[in-house]
Design an enzyme around this catalytic site. Sequence first.
Site, short mmCIF file in Angstrom:
data_model
loop_
_atom_site.label_atom_id
_atom_site.label_comp_id
_atom_site.label_asym_id
_atom_site.label_seq_id
_atom_site.Cartn_x
_atom_site.Cartn_y
_atom_site.Cartn_z
N CYS A 10 0.87 -1.18 0.00
CA CYS A 10 0.00 0.00 0.00
C CYS A 10 0.90 1.23 0.00
CB CYS A 10 -1.01 -0.02 1.15
SG CYS A 10 -0.33 0.12 2.79
N CYS A 84 -4.58 -0.99 -1.60
CA CYS A 84 -4.99 0.42 -1.59
C CYS A 84 -6.49 0.52 -1.84
CB CYS A 84 -4.27 1.19 -2.69
SG CYS A 84 -2.48 1.05 -2.63
N CYS A 92 -1.14 3.26 -6.27
CA CYS A 92 -0.70 2.01 -5.68
C CYS A 92 0.36 1.40 -6.58
CB CYS A 92 -1.89 1.07 -5.52
SG CYS A 92 -1.82 0.09 -4.04
#
Length: 143
Positions: A10, A84, A92
């Site tokens: 992430c 994400c 991302c």
Amino acid sequence: MEKLKVLFVCIHNSARSQMAEAFLQALGGERFEASSAGMEPTSINPLVVEAMGEIGHDLSGKSVQSVFDLFKNGRLFDYVITVCDESSGQACPIFPGVVKRLHWSFADPSALTGAHERKLAAVRVIRDQIKAQIQDWLAGLDG
């Protein structure tokens, strides 16, 4: 049997990817080697530490790591799973050279607003969604 290497990614490696890594380590057994990293690593979100601690996962001593450092060190993974939310999906990161890429969208705990208890309640929901996704994914691999 060689372990499947899974990287959860992430933006900050402060919440969602850390929770996913912890759950795969706990639920996946010896079959997996789980890692997590971020594009712009910061520090672990204290609400995530608190929410995970409630269910027996101590993330208080965990550090964050950079996707770029893993790439520069030549780390390769069988799966790279971005976690994400949809609104930051374009930001991302994509990790090169992997066998399979997956994207699981979860809300960003760092974007939560309100009082501590309200934010903690929302992090618990995200935590439980991530755990359920890991369980579903593992069941699908075995199926």
